[in-house]
Design a protein around this motif. Structure first.
Motif, PDB file in Angstrom:
ATOM      1  N   ILE A 152     -24.283   7.918  -6.892  1.00  0.00           N
ATOM      2  CA  ILE A 152     -23.311   8.811  -6.253  1.00  0.00           C
ATOM      3  C   ILE A 152     -22.240   7.936  -5.601  1.00  0.00           C
ATOM      4  O   ILE A 152     -22.566   7.027  -4.826  1.00  0.00           O
ATOM      5  N   ARG A 153     -20.989   8.187  -5.940  1.00  0.00           N
ATOM      6  CA  ARG A 153     -19.875   7.409  -5.381  1.00  0.00           C
ATOM      7  C   ARG A 153     -18.613   8.226  -5.555  1.00  0.00           C
ATOM      8  O   ARG A 153     -18.615   9.202  -6.325  1.00  0.00           O
ATOM      9  N   SER A 154     -17.544   7.830  -4.857  1.00  0.00           N
ATOM     10  CA  SER A 154     -16.298   8.588  -5.024  1.00  0.00           C
ATOM     11  C   SER A 154     -15.116   7.649  -5.264  1.00  0.00           C
ATOM     12  O   SER A 154     -13.973   8.044  -5.070  1.00  0.00           O
TER      13      SER A 154
ATOM     14  N   VAL B 168     -25.522  -1.932  -8.279  1.00  0.00           N
ATOM     15  CA  VAL B 168     -24.576  -2.873  -8.907  1.00  0.00           C
ATOM     16  C   VAL B 168     -24.204  -2.366 -10.283  1.00  0.00           C
ATOM     17  O   VAL B 168     -25.089  -2.030 -11.078  1.00  0.00           O
ATOM     18  N   MET B 169     -22.900  -2.305 -10.540  1.00  0.00           N
ATOM     19  CA  MET B 169     -22.426  -1.893 -11.870  1.00  0.00           C
ATOM     20  C   MET B 169     -21.532  -2.999 -12.421  1.00  0.00           C
ATOM     21  O   MET B 169     -20.718  -3.559 -11.693  1.00  0.00           O
ATOM     22  N   SER B 170     -21.710  -3.313 -13.711  1.00  0.00           N
ATOM     23  CA  SER B 170     -20.871  -4.333 -14.347  1.00  0.00           C
ATOM     24  C   SER B 170     -20.359  -3.787 -15.664  1.00  0.00           C
ATOM     25  O   SER B 170     -21.142  -3.465 -16.554  1.00  0.00           O
TER      26      SER B 170
ATOM     27  N   GLY C 154     -19.488  14.079 -18.810  1.00  0.00           N
ATOM     28  CA  GLY C 154     -19.821  12.809 -19.432  1.00  0.00           C
ATOM     29  C   GLY C 154     -20.927  12.079 -18.712  1.00  0.00           C
ATOM     30  O   GLY C 154     -21.964  12.649 -18.364  1.00  0.00           O
ATOM     31  N   THR C 155     -20.677  10.803 -18.465  1.00  0.00           N
ATOM     32  CA  THR C 155     -21.705   9.946 -17.873  1.00  0.00           C
ATOM     33  C   THR C 155     -21.727  10.056 -16.352  1.00  0.00           C
ATOM     34  O   THR C 155     -22.517   9.370 -15.718  1.00  0.00           O
ATOM     35  N   GLY C 156     -20.875  10.925 -15.757  1.00  0.00           N
ATOM     36  CA  GLY C 156     -20.709  10.838 -14.299  1.00  0.00           C
ATOM     37  C   GLY C 156     -20.872  12.102 -13.504  1.00  0.00           C
ATOM     38  O   GLY C 156     -20.416  12.179 -12.359  1.00  0.00           O
ATOM     39  N   GLY C 157     -21.525  13.119 -14.043  1.00  0.00           N
ATOM     40  CA  GLY C 157     -21.548  14.411 -13.349  1.00  0.00           C
ATOM     41  C   GLY C 157     -22.602  14.581 -12.273  1.00  0.00           C
ATOM     42  O   GLY C 157     -22.533  15.535 -11.500  1.00  0.00           O
TER      43      GLY C 157
ATOM     44  N   ALA D 253     -12.655   3.838 -14.100  1.00  0.00           N
ATOM     45  CA  ALA D 253     -13.518   4.124 -12.943  1.00  0.00           C
ATOM     46  C   ALA D 253     -14.788   4.850 -13.343  1.00  0.00           C
ATOM     47  O   ALA D 253     -15.724   4.939 -12.542  1.00  0.00           O
ATOM     48  N   ALA D 254     -14.860   5.369 -14.583  1.00  0.00           N
ATOM     49  CA  ALA D 254     -16.122   5.959 -15.030  1.00  0.00           C
ATOM     50  C   ALA D 254     -17.192   4.874 -15.062  1.00  0.00           C
ATOM     51  O   ALA D 254     -18.378   5.144 -14.882  1.00  0.00           O
ATOM     52  N   ALA D 255     -16.749   3.611 -15.272  1.00  0.00           N
ATOM     53  CA  ALA D 255     -17.608   2.435 -15.106  1.00  0.00           C
ATOM     54  C   ALA D 255     -18.785   2.382 -16.081  1.00  0.00           C
ATOM     55  O   ALA D 255     -19.680   1.573 -15.924  1.00  0.00           O
TER      56      ALA D 255
HETATM   57  O1  PYC Z   1     -20.907   7.692 -12.888  1.00  0.00           O
HETATM   58  O2  PYC Z   1     -21.450   6.117 -11.503  1.00  0.00           O
HETATM   59  C1  PYC Z   1     -21.607   6.740 -12.539  1.00  0.00           C
HETATM   60  C2  PYC Z   1     -22.714   6.378 -13.419  1.00  0.00           C
HETATM   61  C3  PYC Z   1     -23.577   5.383 -13.231  1.00  0.00           C
HETATM   62  C4  PYC Z   1     -24.416   5.409 -14.277  1.00  0.00           C
HETATM   63  C5  PYC Z   1     -24.083   6.427 -15.108  1.00  0.00           C
HETATM   64  N1  PYC Z   1     -23.012   7.013 -14.545  1.00  0.00           N
END
Ligand code: PYC
Ligand code: FAD
Length: 412
Positions: A76-78, A271-273, A361-364, A407-409
């Motif tokens: 969770i982030r904004s 941590v996201m890369s 997508g990947t961020g909901g 930013a979808a990262a």
């Molecule tokens: O939206 O921050 C994100 C996220 C992380 C992993 C998959 N989605």
């Protein structure tokens, strides 16, 4: 409190905890929500609590949160780049901050911060730009040097031995993780109290219309009459709209994640890369939670390619050498629906009474409470909430896209 095994429409086993009611469908409802993931549950919750609409059925083809809701990695982030996104995800973050009070249930929201690592000069420039944009939007963000990264997360290798050394990171301290299954149960229990019917093992097979407006839904458990249908069926929205002549700009892709065996706390943040491409946190119970990008092909199966898992493990070991001794405990996948600009759609449609919430997508997951609240507003009032206005379908015709691929990262 018991459990039951039943058979969903597609023959998958259903294990439903009886902490909530999985009701029998009635013949008609004021509103039907399709999908008992986070967004569908939250939409029903806000319809009931903010708009006084309680005669609602949430229809789920499988079981409560059996889709992406309990398959995601709970980040969770904004810290999105563009104004419309920062406003939307920051609204969600503020709702997360008070969710336990609102729902009266634990969701284990843990604001342990998120680091988005930069490994190239271009990523440094993009990251610094995003930090500045975040600050202008009122989102907490700072830029960290490699030493600052090591201070926040000592297990990341910030040495220059790496193929892609860490050159810095964006840092959002208010970001974090929650326990996704608890979130679903919390909403389900509140819906039970509010008198909303949650109906598992009930697949919507068609949307019925007459004279251009919705009259009901066909389901595997019979016809249900309604004049308002809200689709919160991540990954499968177009399957339901296409028979009505409504093609949506969505592609469905498998997205995988995995967990290690349990460890004592070793990883204090998220941590996201993007460049090395893995993201890692440590779950409340102790597993290391790892994910990467979507599978390259379209599909509806909740499983993905092995090479994606191999690559994300290689990336994890590169960035976190101490994880080399960890064993994989479990891998899985969900199906996410992706729009051309990696931003969602929350809107009414040309069919009167049909509303869509899709394309997250990947961020909901992070958006869950806001997505539900804004979608409920659209369903109840027939017009968009101020925060969801930019997320209308017509942006794909007008060109007013909200491109958040960076930013979808997570690689799309
Ligand atoms: O939206 O921050 C994100 C996220 C992380 C992993 C998959 N989605
Ligand atoms: P879902 O839980 O998928 O709900 C949709 C529901 O609709 C499903 O239960 C499905 O069974 C049901 N349904 C579909 N068709 C029908 C039908 N015809 N009739 C009845 N029911 C139907 N997001 C983040 O913000 N942070 C993350 O860290 C993150 N990590 C992720 C990791 C993975 C591996 C995956 C797969 C996703 C991740 N996401 C993340 C994305 C996030 O999970 C989704 O964007 C979000 O869960 C989608 O909303 P939802 O919860 O309502 O979806």
């Amino acid at each position: 409190m018991g459990t039951r095994r039943a058979s969903a429409g597609d023959g998958m086993p259903v294990l439903a905890d009886r902490l909530w009611r999985s009701a029998e469908p009635a013949a008609s409802y004021d509103a039907v929500i399709v999908g008992a993931g986070g967004h569908g549950l939250a939409a029903a919750y806000y319809l009931a609590t903010e708009h006084g609409i309680r005669d609602i059925a949430v229809l789920e083809r499988g079981w409560l949160a059996g889709g992406n809701m309990a398959r995601n990695t709970a980040i969770i982030r904004s810290n999105y780049l563009l104004e419309a996104s920062a406003a939307l995800y920051e609204h969600a973050l503020q709702l997360w901050e008070r969710m336990e009070d609102d729902l009266g249930q634990p969701v284990l929201f843990d604001q342990r911060g998120v680091l988005n690592l930069a490994h190239t000069l271009q990523e440094v420039r993009d990251g610094v730009r995003r930090v500045e944009a975040n600050r202008l939007s009122g989102v907490d963000a700072s830029w960290l040097t490699p030493d600052g990264v090591a201070e926040v997360c000592p297990v990341v290798d910030v040495s220059d031995r790496l193929r892609y050394p860490v050159l810095g990171a964006t840092y959002q301290p208010r970001a974090g993780i929650a326990k996704h299954d608890l979130v679903a149960w919390a909403y389900a229990k509140r819906l039970y109290d509010l008198g909303v019917d949650l109906i598992e093992g009930c697949e919507v097979t068609g949307i019925e219309t007459a004279g251009g407006r919705v009259t009901g839904v066909a389901t595997t458990r019979g016809r249900i009459a309604t004049d308002a249908v809200g689709l919160a069926a991540a990954g499968r929205t177009s399957v339901l709209t296409e028979p009505l002549g409504l093609a949506l700009p969505l592609q469905s892709h498998p997205l995988q994640a995995l967990v290690s065996e349990l460890f004592e706390p070793v990883h204090p943040t998220v941590v996201m890369s993007n460049a090395v491409h893995v993201y890692v946190s440590q779950a409340h119970k102790g597993e290391l939670v790892l994910g990467a990008g979507v599978d390259g092909y379209n599909g509806y199966a909740q499983r993905g390619s092995f090479h994606v898992i191999e690559e994300q493990l290689a990336a994890a070991i590169e960035l976190f050498p101490s994880f080399a001794g960890a064993h994989v405990l479990r891998t899985w996948a969900g199906v996410v629906d992706i729009t051309p600009d990696a931003s969602p759609i929350i809107d009414s449609t040309p069919v009167d009474g049909l509303f869509v919430n899709c394309g997250w997508g990947t961020g909901g997951f992070k958006a869950t409470p806001a997505a539900g609240r804004l979608f409920a507003h659209t369903i109840a009032t027939g017009s968009p909430h101020e925060l969801s206005r930019p997320y209308a379908l017509d942006r794909f015709a007008s060109g007013a896209l909200i491109d958040e691929h960076g930013a979808a990262a997570v690689a799309h």
